[in-house]
Design a protein around this motif. Structure first.
Motif, PDB file in Angstrom:
ATOM      1  N   VAL A 223      -2.011   2.777 -33.014  1.00  0.00           N
ATOM      2  CA  VAL A 223      -1.953   4.019 -33.778  1.00  0.00           C
ATOM      3  C   VAL A 223      -2.449   3.715 -35.182  1.00  0.00           C
ATOM      4  O   VAL A 223      -1.904   2.847 -35.873  1.00  0.00           O
ATOM      5  CB  VAL A 223      -0.526   4.592 -33.826  1.00  0.00           C
ATOM      6  CG1 VAL A 223      -0.502   5.907 -34.608  1.00  0.00           C
ATOM      7  CG2 VAL A 223       0.016   4.816 -32.416  1.00  0.00           C
ATOM      8  N   VAL A 224      -3.495   4.417 -35.617  1.00  0.00           N
ATOM      9  CA  VAL A 224      -4.116   4.155 -36.912  1.00  0.00           C
ATOM     10  C   VAL A 224      -4.272   5.471 -37.675  1.00  0.00           C
ATOM     11  O   VAL A 224      -4.143   6.558 -37.113  1.00  0.00           O
ATOM     12  CB  VAL A 224      -5.493   3.473 -36.754  1.00  0.00           C
ATOM     13  CG1 VAL A 224      -5.365   2.169 -35.975  1.00  0.00           C
ATOM     14  CG2 VAL A 224      -6.494   4.404 -36.055  1.00  0.00           C
ATOM     15  N   VAL A 230       1.758   6.778 -38.592  1.00  0.00           N
ATOM     16  CA  VAL A 230       1.702   5.395 -38.098  1.00  0.00           C
ATOM     17  C   VAL A 230       3.066   4.735 -38.224  1.00  0.00           C
ATOM     18  O   VAL A 230       3.573   4.113 -37.286  1.00  0.00           O
ATOM     19  CB  VAL A 230       0.638   4.587 -38.861  1.00  0.00           C
ATOM     20  CG1 VAL A 230       0.721   3.106 -38.483  1.00  0.00           C
ATOM     21  CG2 VAL A 230      -0.759   5.130 -38.571  1.00  0.00           C
ATOM     22  N   ASN A 231       3.695   4.885 -39.383  1.00  0.00           N
ATOM     23  CA  ASN A 231       4.970   4.208 -39.640  1.00  0.00           C
ATOM     24  C   ASN A 231       6.144   4.824 -38.879  1.00  0.00           C
ATOM     25  O   ASN A 231       7.083   4.118 -38.499  1.00  0.00           O
ATOM     26  CB  ASN A 231       5.278   4.223 -41.140  1.00  0.00           C
ATOM     27  CG  ASN A 231       4.299   3.387 -41.938  1.00  0.00           C
ATOM     28  OD1 ASN A 231       3.660   2.482 -41.407  1.00  0.00           O
ATOM     29  ND2 ASN A 231       4.152   3.693 -43.216  1.00  0.00           N
ATOM     30  N   THR A 237       3.043  -0.546 -29.863  1.00  0.00           N
ATOM     31  CA  THR A 237       1.632  -0.645 -30.198  1.00  0.00           C
ATOM     32  C   THR A 237       1.158  -2.093 -30.342  1.00  0.00           C
ATOM     33  O   THR A 237       1.971  -3.023 -30.473  1.00  0.00           O
ATOM     34  CB  THR A 237       1.333   0.096 -31.510  1.00  0.00           C
ATOM     35  OG1 THR A 237       2.099  -0.495 -32.571  1.00  0.00           O
ATOM     36  CG2 THR A 237       1.685   1.573 -31.386  1.00  0.00           C
ATOM     37  N   VAL A 238      -0.153  -2.230 -30.324  1.00  0.00           N
ATOM     38  CA  VAL A 238      -0.812  -3.505 -30.598  1.00  0.00           C
ATOM     39  C   VAL A 238      -1.813  -3.261 -31.719  1.00  0.00           C
ATOM     40  O   VAL A 238      -1.969  -2.138 -32.202  1.00  0.00           O
ATOM     41  CB  VAL A 238      -1.521  -4.045 -29.342  1.00  0.00           C
ATOM     42  CG1 VAL A 238      -0.522  -4.315 -28.223  1.00  0.00           C
ATOM     43  CG2 VAL A 238      -2.613  -3.077 -28.865  1.00  0.00           C
ATOM     44  N   SER A 239      -2.503  -4.298 -32.154  1.00  0.00           N
ATOM     45  CA  SER A 239      -3.521  -4.127 -33.188  1.00  0.00           C
ATOM     46  C   SER A 239      -4.701  -3.338 -32.628  1.00  0.00           C
ATOM     47  O   SER A 239      -4.922  -3.279 -31.411  1.00  0.00           O
ATOM     48  CB  SER A 239      -4.002  -5.486 -33.690  1.00  0.00           C
ATOM     49  OG  SER A 239      -4.709  -6.165 -32.671  1.00  0.00           O
ATOM     50  N   VAL A 246      -7.046   3.838 -28.827  1.00  0.00           N
ATOM     51  CA  VAL A 246      -6.731   3.984 -30.242  1.00  0.00           C
ATOM     52  C   VAL A 246      -6.408   5.453 -30.504  1.00  0.00           C
ATOM     53  O   VAL A 246      -7.233   6.333 -30.225  1.00  0.00           O
ATOM     54  CB  VAL A 246      -7.906   3.550 -31.138  1.00  0.00           C
ATOM     55  CG1 VAL A 246      -7.569   3.799 -32.612  1.00  0.00           C
ATOM     56  CG2 VAL A 246      -8.241   2.088 -30.900  1.00  0.00           C
ATOM     57  N   ILE A 247      -5.205   5.717 -30.996  1.00  0.00           N
ATOM     58  CA  ILE A 247      -4.839   7.067 -31.418  1.00  0.00           C
ATOM     59  C   ILE A 247      -5.026   7.127 -32.929  1.00  0.00           C
ATOM     60  O   ILE A 247      -4.323   6.455 -33.684  1.00  0.00           O
ATOM     61  CB  ILE A 247      -3.389   7.419 -31.045  1.00  0.00           C
ATOM     62  CG1 ILE A 247      -3.197   7.332 -29.517  1.00  0.00           C
ATOM     63  CG2 ILE A 247      -3.033   8.818 -31.545  1.00  0.00           C
ATOM     64  CD1 ILE A 247      -1.768   7.582 -29.052  1.00  0.00           C
TER      65      ILE A 247
END
Length: 375
Positions: A223-224, A230-231, A237-239, A246-247
């Motif tokens: 999640v970016v 995001v927080n 999640t992963v990097s 990728v969301i």
């Protein structure tokens, strides 16, 4: 049982003559005569209000048909209950300071109760304390205020927004499954802001449910984007470099369709984007506006929206938008007046959850869906 009552109420409400909105931004009084009509709501109230109550009700804005529909419900029930309502609201949901001033003015008018759809979770806290000190009950609708001073908000009438966001993911994910697994893919989410409880929870509900469904199928998720989402996401999640999906979450500087379209375009232009979600009417219309230049929705990218309105309904009907989740702002407005009447009469009140519904081109005419698709 609650859904049957809701469906009955929506049918009656839509059949009744709807009254004009409260105005662009200035407040207007709607005074009703009589008031012995009994009405039913999701909260179960079937008693006429009685008394000579006056309520101040503040919506988030008059920018969208969603809030116009809520105001119609408010005015309709005020007529039925024989009470007076004064509706106000800022021009846009980003005009937070204007709404706080309206709330302070409402408190100074010493009404029997206040209905508030807060633009910001924390900006109204001092005013809510002032309402509590003045003995004025506040009913929040559409959005709750989690950090409100204890006892200041007597009830919240709102869609279960986290669940409603999850509903969008539950319907969009299966449609995207065939595009996942052969290289990294991207799903975009546009939220008009990161301050109100309703928008935040919808966005988080979508993220968390989409990630949960992906994990169940053996895919990893990153999640970016906007730090708030995001927080606060509970997704495992992963990097970004390691993720199958990728969301990407975007929030514009102001709550306008045009700025949401700019954010949506940036994501939709990426070659790995397969899906989009707009968490309210403005965000969903921003995605559709971006598509006017890109022409990628319905084929390369499947999009889910939130709320209704003529633009979104048309896009769902013609297949440009895969589907959307709708609320019932009309019923939310009706229920808010009912709860205010009970609170003013000294009755015990509690939170009233309202439903969200997924709709697409196949079910828009269904009896349980059609009354929710306001213009």
């Amino acid at each position: 049982m609650r859904k049957r009552v809701l469906a009955t109420l929506m049918t009656a409400a839509m059949a009744a003559t709807l009254f004009a909105g409260c105005g662009d931004s200035a407040g207007t009084d709607t005074t009703a005569a009589g008031g012995d009509t009994a009405t039913a709501t999701e909260g179960g109230s079937t008693e006429a209000a009685g008394g000579d109550y006056k309520f101040e009700i503040i919506v988030k804005s008059y920018q969208s048909s969603y809030w116009q529909a809520a105001v119609k419900g408010i005015e309709q029930e005020a007529e039925a209950k024989g009470v007076t309502v004064n509706c106000t609201g800022p021009n846009a949901e980003s005009d937070i300071a204007d709404q706080v001033n309206m709330l302070n003015n409402a408190i100074n008018n010493a009404p029997n109760g206040i209905g508030l759809a807060a633009c910001d979770q924390d900006a109204c806290l001092d005013a809510l304390q002032a309402a509590l000190d003045a003995g004025i009950p506040v009913v929040c609708f559409d959005s709750g205020i989690p950090n409100a001073p204890a006892g200041s908000v007597v009830s919240t009438v709102a869609t279960d927004n986290y669940s409603a966001g999850a509903t969008a993911a539950e319907n969009l994910y299966p449609a995207l499954k065939d595009k996942i697994g052969d290289g990294q893919v991207r799903v975009g989410e546009v939220n008009q802001e990161a301050t109100s409880e309703s928008i935040i929870n919808r966005g988080l509900g979508f993220i968390d449910k989409f990630a949960e469904l992906a994990k169940a199928d053996g895919y990893t998720v990153a999640v970016v984007g906007n730090e708030k989402y995001v927080n606060d996401s509970k997704a495992e999640t992963v990097s970004e470099s390691e993720a199958d999906i990728v969301i990407e979450v975007a929030v514009p500087a102001q709550t306008t369709v045009e700025l949401c379209a700019t954010e949506a375009s940036a994501i939709m232009n990426k070659s790995d984007t397969i899906g989009m979600f707009g968490s309210n009417q403005i965000a969903a219309e921003g995605i559709l506006t971006a598509n006017e230049n890109l022409g990628v929705l319905g084929d390369k990218i499947l999009a889910a929206g939130f709320d209704a309105g003529s633009v979104i309904k048309s896009a769902v009907a013609n297949g440009t938008m895969y589907g959307a989740v709708t609320q019932s702002p009309l019923v939310m407005g009706i229920t808010t007046v009912d709860v205010l009447c009970d609170a003013a009469a000294g009755k015990s009140v509690s939170d009233v959850p309202t439903d969200g519904y997924w709709y697409n081109a196949d079910n828009m005419e269904d009896p349980e869906i059609a009354p929710n698709l306001y213009d």
